[in-house]
Enzyme design. Sequence first.
Site, PDB file in Angstrom:
ATOM      1  NE  ARG A   1      -3.992  -1.813  -0.069  1.00  0.00           N
ATOM      2  CZ  ARG A   1      -4.023  -2.777  -0.994  1.00  0.00           C
ATOM      3  NH1 ARG A   1      -3.118  -2.832  -1.934  1.00  0.00           N
ATOM      4  NH2 ARG A   1      -4.970  -3.685  -0.976  1.00  0.00           N
TER       5      ARG A   1
ATOM      6  CD  GLU B   1      -2.845   0.626  -4.093  1.00  0.00           C
ATOM      7  OE1 GLU B   1      -3.530   0.029  -4.934  1.00  0.00           O
ATOM      8  OE2 GLU B   1      -3.076   0.593  -2.859  1.00  0.00           O
TER       9      GLU B   1
ATOM     10  CB  SER C   1      18.339  13.913  -0.865  1.00  0.00           C
ATOM     11  OG  SER C   1      19.265  12.967  -0.361  1.00  0.00           O
TER      12      SER C   1
END
Length: 165
Positions: free
Chosen positions: A92, A95, A118
């Site tokens: 998740r 995602e 960074s």
Amino acid sequence: MEKQSNKANMVASLMSVKQKSGKTFSQIAEETGLTNVYVAQLLRRQAQLKPETASKLKAALPLLSDDQLHDMMEAPLRSYDPNLIQDPTVYRLNEAVMHFGESIKEIINEEFGDGIMSAIDFFCSVDKVKGVDGKDRVVVTFDGKYLPHTEQKSEHMVSRLMRKE
């Protein structure tokens, strides 16, 4: 392979020390002045323990041996298990970054210019807050230094300058 096996054994021993302490990553972070994610990174051998922090970590986790502390101060083999993506939480997170990534990139470029955030000069924390509906919410903070992309002028390329001498 042997290095990864040694790393796995080291991580298991460090996580055992944490478990025996009864403390959370956030509690250890509070005691050491580190972020909770960085504490987890240290105990998973994904970050290097700095000498000035070793005594604070030892105070927070008294069962840490001097050998463990010494090993933690060596540069770690930063790696990950490719099967980790199968874990629902990691999936998740991935995602969410994939779904919002293009918009985040555009906002970074709009606010800062052509560059990136960074992941080396970087802080990360996970916090628990109550939402407006009273339900628990997860707050993941990525705090990275902005790094502008540079125009690659050959006159600034040190290796080329050295050849001309």
